[in-house]
Design a protein around this motif. Structure first.
Motif, PDB file in Angstrom:
ATOM      1  N   VAL A  51      61.405   1.027 -28.534  1.00 16.06           N
ATOM      2  CA  VAL A  51      62.253  -0.139 -28.748  1.00 16.06           C
ATOM      3  C   VAL A  51      61.459  -1.418 -28.543  1.00 16.06           C
ATOM      4  O   VAL A  51      61.567  -2.377 -29.332  1.00 16.06           O
ATOM      5  N   ARG A  52      60.641  -1.455 -27.522  1.00 11.71           N
ATOM      6  CA  ARG A  52      59.834  -2.652 -27.259  1.00 11.71           C
ATOM      7  C   ARG A  52      58.866  -2.916 -28.417  1.00 11.71           C
ATOM      8  O   ARG A  52      58.689  -4.067 -28.844  1.00 11.71           O
ATOM      9  N   ASP A  53      58.263  -1.861 -28.940  1.00  9.09           N
ATOM     10  CA  ASP A  53      57.353  -2.022 -30.077  1.00  9.09           C
ATOM     11  C   ASP A  53      58.103  -2.494 -31.327  1.00  9.09           C
ATOM     12  O   ASP A  53      57.586  -3.304 -32.105  1.00  9.09           O
ATOM     13  N   LEU A  54      59.322  -1.980 -31.518  1.00  6.21           N
ATOM     14  CA  LEU A  54      60.111  -2.376 -32.679  1.00  6.21           C
ATOM     15  C   LEU A  54      60.453  -3.866 -32.634  1.00  6.21           C
ATOM     16  O   LEU A  54      60.422  -4.559 -33.667  1.00  6.21           O
ATOM     17  N   VAL A  55      60.783  -4.357 -31.445  1.00  4.33           N
ATOM     18  CA  VAL A  55      61.071  -5.788 -31.311  1.00  4.33           C
ATOM     19  C   VAL A  55      59.842  -6.615 -31.681  1.00  4.33           C
ATOM     20  O   VAL A  55      59.947  -7.632 -32.385  1.00  4.33           O
ATOM     21  N   ASP A  56      58.680  -6.163 -31.245  1.00  3.45           N
ATOM     22  CA  ASP A  56      57.453  -6.879 -31.606  1.00  3.45           C
ATOM     23  C   ASP A  56      57.254  -6.884 -33.126  1.00  3.45           C
ATOM     24  O   ASP A  56      56.762  -7.873 -33.679  1.00  3.45           O
ATOM     25  N   CYS A  57      57.638  -5.792 -33.785  1.00  2.00           N
ATOM     26  CA  CYS A  57      57.501  -5.720 -35.247  1.00  2.00           C
ATOM     27  C   CYS A  57      58.256  -6.853 -35.921  1.00  2.00           C
ATOM     28  O   CYS A  57      57.701  -7.609 -36.718  1.00  2.00           O
ATOM     29  N   TRP A  58      59.573  -6.945 -35.616  1.00  2.00           N
ATOM     30  CA  TRP A  58      60.373  -7.923 -36.348  1.00  2.00           C
ATOM     31  C   TRP A  58      60.300  -9.321 -35.770  1.00  2.00           C
ATOM     32  O   TRP A  58      60.567 -10.302 -36.462  1.00  2.00           O
ATOM     33  N   ASN A  59      59.895  -9.448 -34.523  1.00  2.00           N
ATOM     34  CA  ASN A  59      59.799 -10.790 -33.951  1.00  2.00           C
ATOM     35  C   ASN A  59      58.469 -11.469 -34.306  1.00  2.00           C
ATOM     36  O   ASN A  59      58.430 -12.658 -34.616  1.00  2.00           O
ATOM     37  N   ASP A  60      57.391 -10.693 -34.280  1.00  2.00           N
ATOM     38  CA  ASP A  60      56.071 -11.252 -34.611  1.00  2.00           C
ATOM     39  C   ASP A  60      55.823 -11.265 -36.117  1.00  2.00           C
ATOM     40  O   ASP A  60      55.106 -12.126 -36.625  1.00  2.00           O
ATOM     41  N   GLY A  61      56.381 -10.280 -36.828  1.00  2.00           N
ATOM     42  CA  GLY A  61      56.232 -10.229 -38.269  1.00  2.00           C
ATOM     43  C   GLY A  61      54.820  -9.954 -38.735  1.00  2.00           C
ATOM     44  O   GLY A  61      53.999  -9.372 -38.016  1.00  2.00           O
ATOM     45  N   ASP A  62      54.541 -10.391 -39.963  1.00  2.00           N
ATOM     46  CA  ASP A  62      53.239 -10.170 -40.593  1.00  2.00           C
ATOM     47  C   ASP A  62      52.719 -11.513 -41.110  1.00  2.00           C
ATOM     48  O   ASP A  62      53.497 -12.304 -41.660  1.00  2.00           O
ATOM     49  N   PRO A  63      51.420 -11.795 -40.958  1.00  2.00           N
ATOM     50  CA  PRO A  63      50.889 -13.089 -41.410  1.00  2.00           C
ATOM     51  C   PRO A  63      51.145 -13.378 -42.883  1.00  2.00           C
ATOM     52  O   PRO A  63      51.215 -14.541 -43.284  1.00  2.00           O
ATOM     53  N   GLN A  94      67.011  -3.277 -44.821  1.00  5.10           N
ATOM     54  CA  GLN A  94      67.930  -4.102 -44.051  1.00  5.10           C
ATOM     55  C   GLN A  94      67.271  -4.546 -42.753  1.00  5.10           C
ATOM     56  O   GLN A  94      66.608  -3.746 -42.074  1.00  5.10           O
ATOM     57  N   SER A  95      67.414  -5.826 -42.399  1.00  6.76           N
ATOM     58  CA  SER A  95      66.919  -6.371 -41.138  1.00  6.76           C
ATOM     59  C   SER A  95      65.426  -6.108 -40.998  1.00  6.76           C
ATOM     60  O   SER A  95      64.637  -6.549 -41.825  1.00  6.76           O
ATOM     61  N   MET A  96      64.991  -5.376 -39.973  1.00 10.64           N
ATOM     62  CA  MET A  96      63.577  -5.042 -39.841  1.00 10.64           C
ATOM     63  C   MET A  96      63.081  -4.244 -41.044  1.00 10.64           C
ATOM     64  O   MET A  96      61.921  -4.361 -41.461  1.00 10.64           O
ATOM     65  N   GLY A  97      63.957  -3.422 -41.617  1.00 10.39           N
ATOM     66  CA  GLY A  97      63.576  -2.630 -42.779  1.00 10.39           C
ATOM     67  C   GLY A  97      63.226  -3.472 -43.981  1.00 10.39           C
ATOM     68  O   GLY A  97      62.522  -3.025 -44.893  1.00 10.39           O
ATOM     69  N   ALA A  98      63.709  -4.728 -44.017  1.00 13.77           N
ATOM     70  CA  ALA A  98      63.368  -5.622 -45.122  1.00 13.77           C
ATOM     71  C   ALA A  98      61.889  -5.965 -45.097  1.00 13.77           C
ATOM     72  O   ALA A  98      61.246  -6.091 -46.147  1.00 13.77           O
ATOM     73  N   LEU A  99      61.308  -6.138 -43.908  1.00  8.73           N
ATOM     74  CA  LEU A  99      59.876  -6.399 -43.793  1.00  8.73           C
ATOM     75  C   LEU A  99      59.084  -5.228 -44.354  1.00  8.73           C
ATOM     76  O   LEU A  99      58.128  -5.408 -45.125  1.00  8.73           O
ATOM     77  N   VAL A 100      59.495  -4.026 -43.975  1.00  7.47           N
ATOM     78  CA  VAL A 100      58.807  -2.819 -44.435  1.00  7.47           C
ATOM     79  C   VAL A 100      58.920  -2.692 -45.951  1.00  7.47           C
ATOM     80  O   VAL A 100      57.937  -2.422 -46.642  1.00  7.47           O
ATOM     81  N   VAL A 115      65.176 -10.091 -41.836  1.00  5.86           N
ATOM     82  CA  VAL A 115      64.325 -10.874 -40.948  1.00  5.86           C
ATOM     83  C   VAL A 115      63.151 -11.371 -41.791  1.00  5.86           C
ATOM     84  O   VAL A 115      62.600 -10.619 -42.591  1.00  5.86           O
ATOM     85  N   PRO A 116      62.756 -12.635 -41.680  1.00  7.48           N
ATOM     86  CA  PRO A 116      61.620 -13.120 -42.473  1.00  7.48           C
ATOM     87  C   PRO A 116      60.367 -12.297 -42.214  1.00  7.48           C
ATOM     88  O   PRO A 116      60.134 -11.841 -41.083  1.00  7.48           O
ATOM     89  N   LEU A 117      59.564 -12.090 -43.240  1.00  7.65           N
ATOM     90  CA  LEU A 117      58.336 -11.321 -43.073  1.00  7.65           C
ATOM     91  C   LEU A 117      57.421 -11.968 -42.047  1.00  7.65           C
ATOM     92  O   LEU A 117      56.658 -11.281 -41.363  1.00  7.65           O
ATOM     93  N   ALA A 118      57.486 -13.271 -41.881  1.00  9.13           N
ATOM     94  CA  ALA A 118      56.671 -13.960 -40.879  1.00  9.13           C
ATOM     95  C   ALA A 118      57.181 -13.712 -39.463  1.00  9.13           C
ATOM     96  O   ALA A 118      56.509 -14.067 -38.485  1.00  9.13           O
ATOM     97  N   GLY A 119      58.358 -13.072 -39.343  1.00 11.49           N
ATOM     98  CA  GLY A 119      58.922 -12.765 -38.036  1.00 11.49           C
ATOM     99  C   GLY A 119      60.067 -13.678 -37.663  1.00 11.49           C
ATOM    100  O   GLY A 119      60.196 -14.799 -38.176  1.00 11.49           O
ATOM    101  N   ALA A 120      60.905 -13.208 -36.740  1.00 14.31           N
ATOM    102  CA  ALA A 120      62.037 -14.009 -36.282  1.00 14.31           C
ATOM    103  C   ALA A 120      61.593 -15.142 -35.378  1.00 14.31           C
ATOM    104  O   ALA A 120      62.236 -16.188 -35.300  1.00 14.31           O
ATOM    105  N   GLY A 121      60.491 -14.936 -34.669  1.00 13.16           N
ATOM    106  CA  GLY A 121      59.933 -15.987 -33.827  1.00 13.16           C
ATOM    107  C   GLY A 121      60.792 -16.364 -32.639  1.00 13.16           C
ATOM    108  O   GLY A 121      60.798 -17.529 -32.217  1.00 13.16           O
ATOM    109  N   LEU A 122      61.500 -15.385 -32.053  1.00 15.29           N
ATOM    110  CA  LEU A 122      62.300 -15.682 -30.866  1.00 15.29           C
ATOM    111  C   LEU A 122      61.390 -16.036 -29.689  1.00 15.29           C
ATOM    112  O   LEU A 122      60.299 -15.480 -29.538  1.00 15.29           O
TER     113      LEU A 122
END
Length: 408
Positions: A183-195, A100-106, A127-134
């Motif tokens: 928390v800050r690292d987690l935001v980077d996970c789902w916002n930046d995503g994976d190439p 779910q959400s960030m867990g979907a990327l994982v 959240v898209p694997l490419a990241g939310a891109g906020l």
């Protein structure tokens, strides 16, 4: 009432601090991955409502969250997917991943990267694997939520619809336990995503995607533009009256969707359908695009009373048939006869809470013994129209909507 059988037990991946909970018994594991600011217990309501035979249910906390707030870093997608992959290895059985959400990327990274691919993948409010891109300012608002109970409560209220106060309190307590640097690292996970999210998914198996219809973060537009197109033939559903935490707001409905998906998955790789009509019946039992594809000619044409215009081509037809097979709650082929290249199958089915549907399927084979034409006749008309609308919704990202009738 809890439907899952068996005692809950906690185990640890050897020589690590990774612990996971197992509930129920079965030859296949359903592995649940939580999202941002959540923990493994966020899935309890869904698991309580599941009654999928042959499955056990597995939950774990990602590093830095839940019972693992004391874990050291790094807190990134590589670490999380490695940890979930280690749990899958320890289970040593076929598995389906639910994130779910960030867990979907994982979940997607594990499904695609594991040496034995997942039987299926369920992505909820993904959240898209490419990241939310906020943009930086918006992302910083989420980064500042570490330890901020009022801020977390506000965000959860804004992004949910029917989140009960007791559940809200529990989620806030869980979220505020996560250290602010994490928390800050987690935001980077789902916002930046994976190439890898910028290209079609490396996972080619069955996929179910769902969201709360009122989710203002993972919107319908976001899912249809950046999630669904990356998979071969994804199924899609929306939970009415729910937001970002649909699995907490409407656990029974989410459980029913997951259960319908996983109970239709093949339990072993390499099984292929035979020629009609046995092959067609087996394909309906498998309920996957691959189960139908092996018997289809490349230029197959599908006509049906639930289609406004025919669907053509192997990829489009197999996606349509896979999705259609999952709408039925039950389907029984009651008569079969053949005449030359044609096979006639009469069937009886139920859908939409036990409503009866009857029909006849006509299969035509080409000179290479592959199905080149399918004609499916549904009755009554009301059920056929409802079936068409549901099929169009599930295939919104795969088959042109002009093929389906819309509900009025």
């Amino acid at each position: 009432m809890t439907q899952t059988a068996g005692l809950t037990r906690t185990e640890r991946v050897a020589d690590t601090g990774i612990r996971f909970r197992r509930r129920g018994t079965g030859d296949t594991a359903l592995v649940f991955v939580h999202g941002f600011l959540d923990d493994q217990y966020v899935w309890d309501g869904v698991i309580d409502a599941l009654a999928a035979p042959g499955f056990e249910y597995v939950q774990l906390d990602l590093a830095g969250s839940g019972d693992r707030t004391a874990s050291g870093g790094p807190f990134d997608l590589t670490r999380f997917s490695r940890d979930v992959g280690a749990v899958v290895e320890a289970l040593d059985k076929p598995f389906v991943l639910v994130g779910q959400s960030m867990g979907a990327l994982v979940a997607e990274l594990v499904a695609a990267g594991h040496s034995f691919p997942a039987l299926g993948l369920v992505l909820l409010s993904p959240v898209p694997l490419a990241g939310a891109g906020l943009p930086a300012e918006a992302a910083e608002q989420f980064r500042s939520l570490g330890g901020d109970a009022d801020g977390q409560r506000t965000v959860r209220r804004q992004l949910s619809v029917t989140l009960a106060e007791a559940e809200l309190d529990r989620l806030v307590v869980s979220g505020t336990r996560i250290p602010q640097p994490v928390v800050r690292d987690l935001v980077d996970c789902w916002n930046d995503g994976d190439p890898r999210g910028r290209t079609p998914s490396e996972y080619q198996g069955p996929v179910l995607v769902g969201r709360g219809a009122a989710d203002g973060f993972v919107t319908d537009e976001l899912v249809k533009a950046h999630v669904l197109p990356r998979f071969r033939a994804p199924e899609f559903f929306a939970v009415q009256g729910a937001g970002h935490w649909a699995h907490v707001e409407a656990p029974a409905e989410v459980a029913a969707r997951i259960e319908a998906f996983v109970t239709g998955l093949p339990t072993a790789a390499g099984s292929t359908p035979q020629a009609p009509g046995r092959g067609w019946r087996d394909a309906f039992a498998g309920k996957t695009d691959t189960a139908f594809a092996a018997a289809f000619a490349e230029d197959i044409v599908l006509e049906a009373s639930v289609l406004a215009i025919p669907v053509q081509g192997r990829d489009q037809v197999k996606a349509t048939m896979s999705a259609a097979s999952r709408i039925y709650e039950s389907l029984e082929f009651v008569r079969e006869t053949a005449a030359g290249p044609r096979t006639y199958l009469e069937w009886e089915a139920t859908a939409f809470g036990g409503h009866e549907i009857f029909g006849v399927t006509v299969l035509t084979k080409d000179d290479e013994d592959r199905i080149s034409h399918v004609a499916i006749h549904h009755r009554p008309l009301e059920a056929a129209l409802r079936f068409s609308a549901e099929l169009g919704e599930r295939l919104a990202a795969t088959v042109d909507p002009g093929h389906f009738y819309t509900a009025h």
